[in-house]
Design a protein around this motif. Structure first.
Motif, PDB file in Angstrom:
ATOM      1  N   THR A   1      45.088  79.428  69.349  1.00  0.00           N
ATOM      2  CA  THR A   1      43.686  79.525  68.964  1.00  0.00           C
ATOM      3  C   THR A   1      43.505  78.653  67.732  1.00  0.00           C
ATOM      4  OG1 THR A   1      43.488  81.782  69.813  1.00  0.00           O
ATOM      5  CG2 THR A   1      41.826  81.052  68.237  1.00  0.00           C
ATOM      6  N   PHE A   2      42.672  77.630  67.874  1.00  0.00           N
ATOM      7  CA  PHE A   2      42.497  76.639  66.816  1.00  0.00           C
ATOM      8  C   PHE A   2      41.266  76.929  65.970  1.00  0.00           C
ATOM      9  CE2 PHE A   2      45.479  73.129  67.483  1.00  0.00           C
ATOM     10  CZ  PHE A   2      45.931  73.348  68.769  1.00  0.00           C
ATOM     11  N   GLY A   3      41.334  76.494  64.718  1.00  0.00           N
ATOM     12  CA  GLY A   3      40.148  76.424  63.886  1.00  0.00           C
ATOM     13  C   GLY A   3      39.367  75.158  64.200  1.00  0.00           C
ATOM     14  N   THR A   4      38.277  74.953  63.475  1.00  0.00           N
ATOM     15  CA  THR A   4      37.401  73.814  63.754  1.00  0.00           C
ATOM     16  C   THR A   4      37.839  72.536  63.067  1.00  0.00           C
ATOM     17  OG1 THR A   4      35.960  74.569  61.988  1.00  0.00           O
ATOM     18  CG2 THR A   4      35.356  75.204  64.232  1.00  0.00           C
ATOM     19  N   GLY A   5      38.847  72.641  62.203  1.00  0.00           N
ATOM     20  CA  GLY A   5      39.398  71.442  61.588  1.00  0.00           C
ATOM     21  C   GLY A   5      38.798  71.116  60.229  1.00  0.00           C
ATOM     22  N   THR A   6      39.600  70.466  59.405  1.00  0.00           N
ATOM     23  CA  THR A   6      39.170  69.932  58.109  1.00  0.00           C
ATOM     24  C   THR A   6      39.553  68.465  58.056  1.00  0.00           C
ATOM     25  OG1 THR A   6      39.425  72.033  56.926  1.00  0.00           O
ATOM     26  CG2 THR A   6      39.466  70.013  55.599  1.00  0.00           C
ATOM     27  N   ARG A   7      38.557  67.619  57.784  1.00  0.00           N
ATOM     28  CA  ARG A   7      38.827  66.182  57.683  1.00  0.00           C
ATOM     29  C   ARG A   7      39.253  65.881  56.255  1.00  0.00           C
ATOM     30  NH1 ARG A   7      37.659  62.033  60.795  1.00  0.00           N
ATOM     31  NH2 ARG A   7      36.314  63.338  62.105  1.00  0.00           N
ATOM     32  N   LEU A   8      40.490  65.432  56.097  1.00  0.00           N
ATOM     33  CA  LEU A   8      41.023  65.073  54.784  1.00  0.00           C
ATOM     34  C   LEU A   8      40.960  63.569  54.603  1.00  0.00           C
ATOM     35  CD1 LEU A   8      42.609  65.707  52.143  1.00  0.00           C
ATOM     36  CD2 LEU A   8      44.709  65.427  53.494  1.00  0.00           C
TER      37      LEU A   8
ATOM     38  N   TYR B   1      43.840  71.963  77.224  1.00  0.00           N
ATOM     39  CA  TYR B   1      42.872  72.357  76.203  1.00  0.00           C
ATOM     40  C   TYR B   1      41.623  71.494  76.328  1.00  0.00           C
ATOM     41  CZ  TYR B   1      46.279  75.206  73.699  1.00  0.00           C
ATOM     42  OH  TYR B   1      47.188  76.184  73.345  1.00  0.00           O
ATOM     43  N   GLN B   2      40.493  72.091  75.979  1.00  0.00           N
ATOM     44  CA  GLN B   2      39.229  71.357  75.927  1.00  0.00           C
ATOM     45  C   GLN B   2      38.784  71.268  74.468  1.00  0.00           C
ATOM     46  OE1 GLN B   2      35.379  73.332  76.531  1.00  0.00           O
ATOM     47  NE2 GLN B   2      35.029  71.980  78.273  1.00  0.00           N
ATOM     48  N   GLN B   3      38.469  70.060  74.011  1.00  0.00           N
ATOM     49  CA  GLN B   3      37.967  69.908  72.651  1.00  0.00           C
ATOM     50  C   GLN B   3      36.577  69.302  72.682  1.00  0.00           C
ATOM     51  OE1 GLN B   3      40.214  67.456  69.912  1.00  0.00           O
ATOM     52  NE2 GLN B   3      39.085  68.248  68.157  1.00  0.00           N
ATOM     53  N   VAL B   4      35.607  70.123  72.396  1.00  0.00           N
ATOM     54  CA  VAL B   4      34.227  69.667  72.282  1.00  0.00           C
ATOM     55  C   VAL B   4      34.037  69.068  70.892  1.00  0.00           C
ATOM     56  CG1 VAL B   4      31.827  70.443  72.241  1.00  0.00           C
ATOM     57  CG2 VAL B   4      33.426  71.409  73.906  1.00  0.00           C
ATOM     58  N   LEU B   5      33.193  68.070  70.794  1.00  0.00           N
ATOM     59  CA  LEU B   5      32.959  67.366  69.532  1.00  0.00           C
ATOM     60  C   LEU B   5      32.628  68.351  68.410  1.00  0.00           C
ATOM     61  CD1 LEU B   5      32.838  64.446  68.485  1.00  0.00           C
ATOM     62  CD2 LEU B   5      30.366  64.521  68.825  1.00  0.00           C
ATOM     63  N   GLY B   6      33.362  68.235  67.307  1.00  0.00           N
ATOM     64  CA  GLY B   6      33.114  69.091  66.146  1.00  0.00           C
ATOM     65  C   GLY B   6      33.811  70.431  66.192  1.00  0.00           C
ATOM     66  N   GLN B   7      34.559  70.691  67.257  1.00  0.00           N
ATOM     67  CA  GLN B   7      35.264  71.971  67.396  1.00  0.00           C
ATOM     68  C   GLN B   7      36.766  71.727  67.504  1.00  0.00           C
ATOM     69  OE1 GLN B   7      33.620  74.984  67.331  1.00  0.00           O
ATOM     70  NE2 GLN B   7      31.821  73.733  66.865  1.00  0.00           N
ATOM     71  N   GLY B   8      37.525  72.791  67.389  1.00  0.00           N
ATOM     72  CA  GLY B   8      38.953  72.690  67.633  1.00  0.00           C
ATOM     73  C   GLY B   8      39.241  72.801  69.117  1.00  0.00           C
ATOM     74  N   PRO B   9      40.430  72.390  69.530  1.00  0.00           N
ATOM     75  CA  PRO B   9      40.804  72.536  70.949  1.00  0.00           C
ATOM     76  C   PRO B   9      40.742  73.995  71.390  1.00  0.00           C
ATOM     77  CG  PRO B   9      42.346  71.092  69.805  1.00  0.00           C
ATOM     78  CD  PRO B   9      41.493  71.725  68.752  1.00  0.00           C
ATOM     79  N   GLN B  10      40.304  74.199  72.622  1.00  0.00           N
ATOM     80  CA  GLN B  10      40.215  75.545  73.180  1.00  0.00           C
ATOM     81  C   GLN B  10      41.097  75.628  74.420  1.00  0.00           C
ATOM     82  OE1 GLN B  10      36.194  76.816  73.934  1.00  0.00           O
ATOM     83  NE2 GLN B  10      36.801  78.880  74.551  1.00  0.00           N
ATOM     84  N   PHE B  11      41.915  76.673  74.488  1.00  0.00           N
ATOM     85  CA  PHE B  11      42.891  76.855  75.565  1.00  0.00           C
ATOM     86  C   PHE B  11      42.211  77.081  76.898  1.00  0.00           C
ATOM     87  CE2 PHE B  11      46.774  78.075  77.537  1.00  0.00           C
ATOM     88  CZ  PHE B  11      46.520  79.209  78.276  1.00  0.00           C
ATOM     89  N   ILE B  12      42.674  76.322  77.925  1.00  0.00           N
ATOM     90  CA  ILE B  12      42.140  76.501  79.276  1.00  0.00           C
ATOM     91  C   ILE B  12      43.184  77.172  80.171  1.00  0.00           C
ATOM     92  CG2 ILE B  12      41.006  75.418  81.237  1.00  0.00           C
ATOM     93  CD1 ILE B  12      40.482  72.955  79.548  1.00  0.00           C
ATOM     94  N   PHE B  13      44.351  76.537  80.303  1.00  0.00           N
ATOM     95  CA  PHE B  13      45.407  77.022  81.195  1.00  0.00           C
ATOM     96  C   PHE B  13      46.786  76.738  80.603  1.00  0.00           C
ATOM     97  CE2 PHE B  13      43.261  78.132  85.017  1.00  0.00           C
ATOM     98  CZ  PHE B  13      42.277  77.195  85.282  1.00  0.00           C
TER      99      PHE B  13
END
Lengths: 113, 114
Positions: free
Chosen positions: A102-109, B35-47
């Motif tokens: 489960t990822f966070g939304t990220g920080t651009r450094l 994983y799917q990564q939508v612009l501005g978000q972190g990767p989201q687990f698919i399978f």
């Protein structure tokens, strides 16, 4: 429901100084935490991890600190270098399920000269 | 050694179409995750697939499916594309049950749905 949060979308640090990136999580079941770095047009690259049985893990210039009671972790980069400029993602999972992060939304450094 | 390879790198589709994305894991890695990564978000687990079986599924509709082949490569299929499916699709491979298991990501497939 955002279970892993990185509240700072961006951070700018001078070369040679310390960079501190923060991450908070809400799911108390998480017990394994990772940081990934991502350059444009590349996939995320593993940087460092920490298990909940520890409160600190070091690898060269990178140190991750975990405060379980606060559900907070931080990544320290010392000294910061221009090549460190990237997007940093915090991720969390359960031990044994490292494929389901489960990822966070990220920080651009951005590390400036 | 080659890293995780994904194809194609970019793809443009229209709403309602179907798409297949491909991934080859690092040699010796038997687990593949998407994983799917939508612009501005972190990767989201698919399978996750391991030994050709689905071992985990994220919160995605049934329009998303995947499979793993005997050589451990994998395909992600998305049917009836929606505008919201526009994203970077990342494939990652790993060696499950390693004490220090970690994901190695490919560079992704950038899907645009028009």
């Amino acid at each position: 429901d955002q279970q892993v949060k990185q509240n700072s979308p961006s951070l700018s640090v001078q070369e040679g100084r310390i960079s501190i990136l923060n991450c908070d999580y809400t799911n108390s079941m998480f017990d394994y935490f990772l940081w990934y770095k991502k350059y444009p047009a590349e996939g995320p690259t593993f940087l460092i991890s920490i298990s909940s049985i520890k409160d600190k893990n070091e690898d060269g210039r990178f140190t991750v600190f975990l405060n379980k009671s606060a559900k907070h972790l931080s990544l320290h980069i010392v000294p910061s270098q221009p090549g460190d400029s990237a997007v940093y993602f915090c991720a969390a999972t359960l031990t044994g399920t490292a494929s389901k992060l489960t990822f966070g939304t990220g920080t651009r450094l951005q590390v400036t000269l | 050694d080659a890293g995780v390879t994904q194809s194609p790198t970019h793809l443009i589709k229209t709403r309602g179409q179907h798409v297949t994305l491909r991934c080859s894991p690092i040699s010796g890695h038997k687990s593949v995750s998407w994983y799917q990564q939508v612009l501005g978000q972190g990767p989201q687990f698919i399978f996750q697939y391991y030994e050709k079986e689905e071992r985990g599924r994220g919160n995605f509709p049934d329009r998303f499916s995947a499979r793993q082949f005997p050589n451990y490569s994998s395909e992600l299929n998305v049917n009836a594309l929606l505008l919201g499916d526009s994203a970077l699709y990342l494939c990652a491979s790993s060696k499950p049950r390693d004490i220090d298991e970690k994901l190695f990501f490919g560079s992704g497939t950038q899907l645009s749905v028009l």
